[in-house]
Design a protein around this motif. Structure first.
Motif, PDB file in Angstrom:
ATOM      1  N   GLY B 220       0.836  -1.206   0.000  1.00 41.83           N
ATOM      2  CA  GLY B 220       0.000   0.000   0.000  1.00 41.83           C
ATOM      3  C   GLY B 220       0.866   1.251   0.000  1.00 41.83           C
ATOM      4  O   GLY B 220       1.698   1.407   0.875  1.00 41.83           O
ATOM      5  N   GLY B 221       0.665   2.116  -0.999  1.00 37.73           N
ATOM      6  CA  GLY B 221       1.512   3.296  -1.151  1.00 37.73           C
ATOM      7  C   GLY B 221       2.599   3.073  -2.190  1.00 37.73           C
ATOM      8  O   GLY B 221       3.244   4.020  -2.629  1.00 37.73           O
ATOM      9  N   LEU B 222       2.797   1.813  -2.598  1.00 33.10           N
ATOM     10  CA  LEU B 222       3.801   1.509  -3.628  1.00 33.10           C
ATOM     11  C   LEU B 222       3.109   1.091  -4.930  1.00 33.10           C
ATOM     12  O   LEU B 222       3.177   1.798  -5.926  1.00 33.10           O
ATOM     13  CB  LEU B 222       4.748   0.410  -3.132  1.00 33.10           C
ATOM     14  N   ALA B 223       2.446  -0.054  -4.911  1.00 36.50           N
ATOM     15  CA  ALA B 223       1.739  -0.502  -6.117  1.00 36.50           C
ATOM     16  C   ALA B 223       0.499   0.368  -6.310  1.00 36.50           C
ATOM     17  O   ALA B 223      -0.214   0.659  -5.351  1.00 36.50           O
ATOM     18  CB  ALA B 223       1.328  -1.959  -5.966  1.00 36.50           C
ATOM     19  N   PHE B 224       0.252   0.775  -7.548  1.00 38.63           N
ATOM     20  CA  PHE B 224      -0.981   1.506  -7.825  1.00 38.63           C
ATOM     21  C   PHE B 224      -2.114   0.480  -7.846  1.00 38.63           C
ATOM     22  O   PHE B 224      -2.079  -0.488  -8.599  1.00 38.63           O
ATOM     23  CB  PHE B 224      -0.891   2.234  -9.168  1.00 38.63           C
ATOM     24  N   ASN B 225      -3.098   0.696  -7.015  1.00 40.47           N
ATOM     25  CA  ASN B 225      -4.209  -0.234  -6.865  1.00 40.47           C
ATOM     26  C   ASN B 225      -5.136  -0.142  -8.086  1.00 40.47           C
ATOM     27  O   ASN B 225      -5.666   0.935  -8.378  1.00 40.47           O
ATOM     28  CB  ASN B 225      -4.936   0.157  -5.576  1.00 40.47           C
ATOM     29  N   PRO B 226      -5.345  -1.252  -8.830  1.00 33.39           N
ATOM     30  CA  PRO B 226      -6.248  -1.210  -9.993  1.00 33.39           C
ATOM     31  C   PRO B 226      -7.667  -0.738  -9.646  1.00 33.39           C
ATOM     32  O   PRO B 226      -8.333  -0.135 -10.482  1.00 33.39           O
ATOM     33  CB  PRO B 226      -6.245  -2.659 -10.490  1.00 33.39           C
ATOM     34  N   ASN B 227      -8.099  -0.995  -8.407  1.00 37.79           N
ATOM     35  CA  ASN B 227      -9.405  -0.452  -7.996  1.00 37.79           C
ATOM     36  C   ASN B 227      -9.382   1.076  -8.019  1.00 37.79           C
ATOM     37  O   ASN B 227     -10.364   1.714  -8.415  1.00 37.79           O
ATOM     38  CB  ASN B 227      -9.768  -0.908  -6.577  1.00 37.79           C
ATOM     39  N   HIS B 228      -8.267   1.655  -7.591  1.00 42.75           N
ATOM     40  CA  HIS B 228      -8.158   3.124  -7.617  1.00 42.75           C
ATOM     41  C   HIS B 228      -8.140   3.633  -9.057  1.00 42.75           C
ATOM     42  O   HIS B 228      -8.730   4.672  -9.370  1.00 42.75           O
ATOM     43  CB  HIS B 228      -6.878   3.589  -6.906  1.00 42.75           C
ATOM     44  N   ALA B 229      -7.452   2.885  -9.924  1.00 39.52           N
ATOM     45  CA  ALA B 229      -7.396   3.287 -11.329  1.00 39.52           C
ATOM     46  C   ALA B 229      -8.793   3.253 -11.945  1.00 39.52           C
ATOM     47  O   ALA B 229      -9.197   4.167 -12.669  1.00 39.52           O
ATOM     48  CB  ALA B 229      -6.459   2.362 -12.101  1.00 39.52           C
ATOM     49  N   LEU B 230      -9.537   2.178 -11.620  1.00 40.73           N
ATOM     50  CA  LEU B 230     -10.914   2.058 -12.120  1.00 40.73           C
ATOM     51  C   LEU B 230     -11.758   3.238 -11.647  1.00 40.73           C
ATOM     52  O   LEU B 230     -12.446   3.898 -12.440  1.00 40.73           O
ATOM     53  CB  LEU B 230     -11.513   0.734 -11.652  1.00 40.73           C
ATOM     54  N   ILE B 231     -11.673   3.522 -10.355  1.00 38.13           N
ATOM     55  CA  ILE B 231     -12.478   4.609  -9.776  1.00 38.13           C
ATOM     56  C   ILE B 231     -12.082   5.947 -10.409  1.00 38.13           C
ATOM     57  O   ILE B 231     -12.935   6.751 -10.776  1.00 38.13           O
ATOM     58  CB  ILE B 231     -12.299   4.629  -8.243  1.00 38.13           C
ATOM     59  N   GLN B 232     -10.772   6.150 -10.554  1.00 42.15           N
ATOM     60  CA  GLN B 232     -10.286   7.420 -11.118  1.00 42.15           C
ATOM     61  C   GLN B 232     -10.707   7.576 -12.582  1.00 42.15           C
ATOM     62  O   GLN B 232     -11.219   8.625 -12.983  1.00 42.15           O
ATOM     63  CB  GLN B 232      -8.756   7.450 -10.989  1.00 42.15           C
ATOM     64  N   ALA B 233     -10.537   6.530 -13.380  1.00 42.61           N
ATOM     65  CA  ALA B 233     -10.858   6.630 -14.815  1.00 42.61           C
ATOM     66  C   ALA B 233     -12.367   6.728 -15.025  1.00 42.61           C
ATOM     67  O   ALA B 233     -12.843   7.539 -15.825  1.00 42.61           O
ATOM     68  CB  ALA B 233     -10.287   5.435 -15.565  1.00 42.61           C
TER      69      ALA B 233
END
Lengths: 460, 460
Positions: B220-233
């Motif tokens: 956490g804080g290193l790998a970009f979480n794909p859930n965050h990418a989904l939410i952001q996009a």
């Protein structure tokens, strides 16, 4: 005064029987999460208690609402010497998928210089080298410090009974220092001691719309889609720069001192991370180092999202509900309860009209902990690592959490150390778990040397 | 000149046999999606073809790569009269869960004035009252217009073979008008004709991060979480005001004329929607009416999101992948291919660094269609409804899609009407599907009157 120079020799004397006894310990099928292993759990605790008793400890089996804990004590160092509690666990993870094991998980098998078995490392291997350190030390006389062992049987299920036990037997456990012997090192070239653990809190967030799933043709543009509400509310939590936008989220963050920060092992470099993990380390707050993002700063991660159709092909549905699972990792001096409320309130304020939001904060939050690097126990362990590895020992700041440590800190002692010789490649919690015989020996020597140094320094 | 006044009497003459024959039709287990029903499908097509042949049609069974379509033609009205193609389907949905049916789904059962059976409405009931309209009309002489029936066997599986068949047999199907007899009315108080269908496009969007799932404490804080990418996009797709922010999304939207808009049945009011659906209609673009949002404007809906842990309790995981299923409903004159590319490009441009995004646009997009309300076929059906219901008939703009209609429009005729007497309460695609005997009769009369009016008006 204990002669730490003799310890290598002492260990050689006991090594053969140490490995044999370790194999016996590994044969017990002490899976705490499986109901049908209840009698195996009791047998393991009995055997362990007897074993500690035979090597000179007064022992007791402490009953809990779940599996019992084994407690052992040796006070022969006397009241002028400090008391150190060593914490570990005798329970192990389940073994499935069984077909992926090359040897049966409870039939310990040495291949070359490696022991294969469930629990070989986590935590039977690590707690057992601590026990072997006692045997090695005793060859030169009484133990250099007073020792307590607290070896629980529920770590792999989240230590549900331990907080109550810690409260009830506070006086029994009270010590000058405690060692959590369930941790690791980055690799054999980089001995390091974990100085901190992040805290944790987690929650389920439900977004509810219509009574039942709707057809997205007939209702698209009319019913507010709970998936949209989830996306809208969760996107408000994080800026594009990775900063968490919950008001006050970073207010109580205290970074470690500059002098400690210099001694922290910084972990993998960017390209090593990519090669190992498969992605660039672009997560977390933009502009901060990997060390900061991975352990010194708090995070908010969305661990699960689920809403609507997830199968193959397509279903034109507006789901009745969407669910997110959210967790935060916290650093000193963030308060998990305060942060959980802030996240909840921020989510509530970002839920669109037409959608009901329910935030369920899970019980069992964990406070962040940070050990004092000036503590004699930290310094003694550091010296132990350096003597055994013949390399400087640095510090690690763990990104992960062991919630029980904060409770131990408030009941056993304020001074503690997180140590161990686990490595990421040991396949703990997975098939073919293993631990090197070399590390087993190194672990025993580190513990023995640490306690000798601690005993000696308390004379001065 | 056909006497529409006599049609009620004609129908009474045939009613008993019409219901009996309808029951025979319903007994065929024509489930198109079930492999083991293949011979039932053929038997149904044979029976239907024979039936149409017996009542005066030249028939043929048109083979496809899937289930055959039944084609029937009656040209007795002669070349001075227009030709109308009536489209329907003889296949039905599967029947599970079977235990929820009060009577066996292929044993048609009349309770009071209601026929219960799989297909009672969708579409055996509706296409069969069209056929009975022919029998009623024929009692007064030759059919008033030339009639073609195209009754396919794959509607419930998305009409996979029909586009090819429409292309190959273009000349056979070519007509002046076509009627899609597979639609409905809001309720018995509000006869209405659907003038438009929204188009549709859909896609899967994959967000990929690390090689495998990661521990959210360690990463956490290193790998970009794909859930965050989904939410952001995905959050970039929609403004808080419900506007779709994909560049050019609304550019080609053409609203219906003001005169038609006045005649559109506006559907449920806000409080009725809440009572029926269970949520306030707060979706879609803020500031627009429910009519506009539900059918006149395009939408973008996230039909599914899935990433990470979804079970009970908690798992502190950063998933390797998160997936979203996204669809758009389109209105004239939006081009599904153009919009699909715009959405894809916008998602690509909003994917954060460290995450790979893959957008798979599904084949089988559907173009939006809008019928010309001034077309003789629309006017004739409207008159038919008004005579049978004895109420003014309004227009509906459907929010849903029937992708094949655009293809029919380009191969059979530009002028068409979407009609039917289905109601939301008929339990189509569900256990205990049913259709009222009253609506079966009304449907036959509406079709008969419509065709009479059409035949008569072509004289003037």
């Amino acid at each position: 005064m204990h002669q730490t120079a003799n310890l290598e020799e002492s260990y050689r004397t006991i090594e053969e029987s140490a490995i044999k006894d370790w194999e016996t310990f590994l044969r017990f099928e002490s899976i705490s999460s499986e109901k049908e292993k209840e009698s195996d759990m009791l047998k393991t605790a009995d055997w362990l208690s007897d074993y500690l008793n035979k090597i000179g400890f007064t022992t007791s089996i402490l009953k809990t609402e779940g599996h019992p804990a084994v407690f052992a004590e040796n006070k022969e160092a006397g009241p002028s010497k400090p008391t150190v509690l060593i914490y570990g666990h005798y329970d192990v993870q389940p073994t499935d998928p069984l077909e992926l094991w090359k040897n049966p998980p409870f039939q310990p098998t040495i291949v070359g210089k490696t022991m294969y078995a469930r629990g070989a490392q986590d935590n039977k291997g690590q707690i057992f080298y601590c026990i072997q350190a006692m045997r090695a030390l005793k060859l030169s006389g009484p133990l250099p410090v007073n020792i307590k062992f607290l070896i629980e049987g529920e770590e792999e299920t989240g230590s549900p009974s331990l907080p109550k036990l810690l409260d009830e037997k506070k006086d029994l456990f009270k010590s000058d220092y405690f060692i959590v012997a369930d941790c690791g090192i980055p690799d054999m070239e980089h001995p390091a001691i974990a100085l901190s653990l992040r805290g944790i809190l987690s929650m389920d967030v439900h977004f509810r719309g219509s009574k039942g799933d709707l057809h997205s043709g007939m209702h698209g543009g009319l019913a507010f889609n709970p998936n949209h509400a989830l996306i809208q509310a969760l996107s408000a939590l994080r800026g594009k720069d990775g900063k968490i936008l919950v008001p006050g989220f970073y207010d109580d963050v205290v970074p470690p001192s500059a002098s400690i920060t210099k001694e922290i092992f910084s972990g993998l470099a960017e390209q090593e991370y990519l090669a190992t993990v498969g992605c660039l380390p672009t997560g977390g707050e933009r502009g901060l180092s990997m060390l900061e993002r991975g352990s010194l700063r708090p995070t908010l991660e969305v661990n699960g999202i689920h809403g609507g159709y997830a199968g193959s092909g397509f279903k034109t549905v507006i789901p009745a509900e969407a669910v997110a699972k959210v967790s935060c990792r916290l650093v000193p001096n963030q308060d998990p309860h305060k942060i959980a409320s802030s996240v909840r309130n921020f989510l509530l304020s970002n839920c669109p009209e037409g959608i009901e939001i329910h935030v369920d904060i899970h019980k069992g939050v964990g406070e962040p902990v940070r050990a004092d690097s000036n503590s004699p126990i930290v310094q003694a362990v550091k010296k132990g690592y350096e003597e055994v590895f013949k390399k400087p020992c640095r510090y690690i700041m763990e990104g992960a959490s062991i919630p029980i440590v904060a409770k131990m800190k408030s009941t056993i002692s304020k001074e503690f150390v997180l140590m161990g010789l686990g490595m990421p490649s040991d396949a703990i919690h997975a098939p073919n778990e293993h631990f090197g015989l070399d590390r087993f020996k190194m672990g025993a020597l580190i513990i023995a040397k640490t306690l000798s140094h601690l005993g000696n320094s308390s004379h001065n």
